[in-house]
Scaffold this active site. Structure first.
Site, PDB file in Angstrom:
ATOM      1  CG  HIS A   1      -6.259  -8.833   1.589  1.00 42.47           C
ATOM      2  ND1 HIS A   1      -6.389  -9.214   0.119  1.00 42.47           N
ATOM      3  CD2 HIS A   1      -5.971  -7.261   1.331  1.00 42.47           C
ATOM      4  CE1 HIS A   1      -6.305  -7.982  -0.618  1.00 42.47           C
ATOM      5  NE2 HIS A   1      -6.100  -7.006   0.001  1.00 42.47           N
TER       6      HIS A   1
ATOM      7  NE  ARG B   1      -3.545  -2.156   3.022  1.00 39.30           N
ATOM      8  CZ  ARG B   1      -3.115  -3.423   3.382  1.00 39.30           C
ATOM      9  NH1 ARG B   1      -2.045  -3.597   3.876  1.00 39.30           N
ATOM     10  NH2 ARG B   1      -4.214  -4.267   3.506  1.00 39.30           N
TER      11      ARG B   1
ATOM     12  CE1 TYR C   1      -6.138  -7.062  -6.883  1.00 37.01           C
ATOM     13  CE2 TYR C   1      -6.388  -8.394  -4.913  1.00 37.01           C
ATOM     14  CZ  TYR C   1      -6.211  -7.093  -5.715  1.00 37.01           C
ATOM     15  OH  TYR C   1      -5.917  -5.927  -4.999  1.00 37.01           O
TER      16      TYR C   1
ATOM     17  NE  ARG D   1      -2.780  -3.414  -1.485  1.00 36.02           N
ATOM     18  CZ  ARG D   1      -2.571  -4.299  -0.429  1.00 36.02           C
ATOM     19  NH1 ARG D   1      -1.064  -4.527  -0.197  1.00 36.02           N
ATOM     20  NH2 ARG D   1      -3.360  -4.905   0.257  1.00 36.02           N
TER      21      ARG D   1
ATOM     22  CG  HIS E   1      -4.442   0.638  -3.883  1.00 36.49           C
ATOM     23  ND1 HIS E   1      -3.800   0.899  -2.669  1.00 36.49           N
ATOM     24  CD2 HIS E   1      -5.459  -0.121  -3.524  1.00 36.49           C
ATOM     25  CE1 HIS E   1      -4.256  -0.036  -1.896  1.00 36.49           C
ATOM     26  NE2 HIS E   1      -5.481  -0.756  -2.617  1.00 36.49           N
TER      27      HIS E   1
ATOM     28  CE  LYS F   1      -6.385  -0.784   4.573  1.00 40.87           C
ATOM     29  NZ  LYS F   1      -7.608  -0.921   4.285  1.00 40.87           N
TER      30      LYS F   1
END
Length: 309
Positions: A278, A159, A287, A255, A252, A183
């Site tokens: 994730h 990110r 994806y 990514r 992004h 995150k």
């Protein structure tokens, strides 16, 4: 008095008592859950929407039907299902925290769901477009910094905030890895591609000369301080235009392109989930749709019964 309070709310300034409640919750998120300043600011914006729509009413008095009306109002204002879902998540968090503090018996937002939104597929570059963007002449300190940064984002699927937040100590060129803080302040170690490693090796000596005194950042802006998000976005867009890449290129997208290209080559969804950081594999599954689109194009081009007349 009521009219003046309503005017204050319309101007975007909730009553002080409600504002203190929200700020208390945000402080909890910052210290207990260690969320990033950007995430905290998003929560603040979503919670101010709640206060704007409910007026002076105490948070303890709000019921599920009140929140349902708020969602309907925001939907009428043009907010998408995705944006509404994010706001509801913030509202649930606030009421849940109030419950743990003993101010509420139940969470009025617990059962609320946002209108279902069609899932947008993330934009990706083709492998040829990625090569066109990244394979070019590199001249000057700024270009060396940009090349290392963009190669790293594409090589390791970072990110923007993760890449900008890196320090030189997070990169291990000998092992070919990068330690990333994602995150929720979760740390993961991801592999570093050979092109990114070479670009970093070229940038690091220059970085040491250009860094402002005491600066710990790996990637620097013009004044030798940690590079700003907006600066990265502008430089990447300028590079894409200069190299003739016919796509809307932002960090992004690099990514997303990393995830799509790794999945197309390996078919290993779980590995892509780990590399991207994730929490849920359902987030990564988008994806697989991109991968199917790629396969469908190959089929349409190659199969004799699929070819267009």
């Amino acid at each position: 008095m009521r009219r003046r309070a309503a005017q204050v709310l319309r101007a975007g300034h909730p009553p002080p008592a409600l504002e203190r409640r929200v700020e208390g919750f945000l402080a909890h998120l910052a210290h207990a859950r260690r969320l990033s300043p950007l995430t905290i600011e998003n929560y603040r914006r979503d919670l101010r929407d709640l206060l704007r729509l409910t007026g002076e009413r105490p948070l303890e008095s709000l019921q599920v039907h009140d929140l349902r009306r708020c969602v309907a109002r925001l939907h009428a204002e043009g907010l998408s299902g995705r944006s509404l879902a994010r706001k509801l998540s913030a509202w649930r968090g606030l009421f849940g925290w109030l419950g743990r503090e003993g101010a509420l018996r139940s969470n009025p937002a617990a059962g609320l769901k946002a209108p279902r939104a069609p899932r947008k597929l993330p934009a990706c570059l083709t492998p040829d477009q990625a090569a066109q963007l990244l394979d070019g002449e590199v001249n000057g300190n700024e270009a060396l910094c940009d090349q290392a940064l963009f190669e790293l984002i594409y090589s390791s699927g970072l990110r923007l905030a993760e890449a900008v937040g890196l320090d030189p100590a997070d990169v291990d060129l000998r092992e070919g890895t990068v330690r990333v803080t994602g995150k929720g302040s979760k740390t993961r170690v991801v592999p570093l591609g050979s092109r990114a490693a070479a670009a970093l090796q070229a940038w690091l000596p220059v970085r040491d000369r250009c860094a402002a005194p005491g600066e710990t950042a790996l990637f620097l802006g013009v004044r030798g301080r940690r590079i700003a998000h907006r600066t990265v976005q502008k430089r990447l867009d300028a590079l894409a235009r200069a190299r003739g890449v016919d796509a809307n290129v932002h960090p992004h997208v690099l990514r997303h392109s990393f995830a799509s290209h790794v999945l197309q080559s390996s078919g290993d969804l779980r590995a892509v989930q780990e590399l991207l950081g994730h929490a849920s594999i359902s987030t990564t599954q988008v994806y697989t749709h991109l991968d199917f689109q790629h396969l469908a194009r190959v089929y349409d081009a190659a199969h004799p019964r699929a070819r267009r007349k």
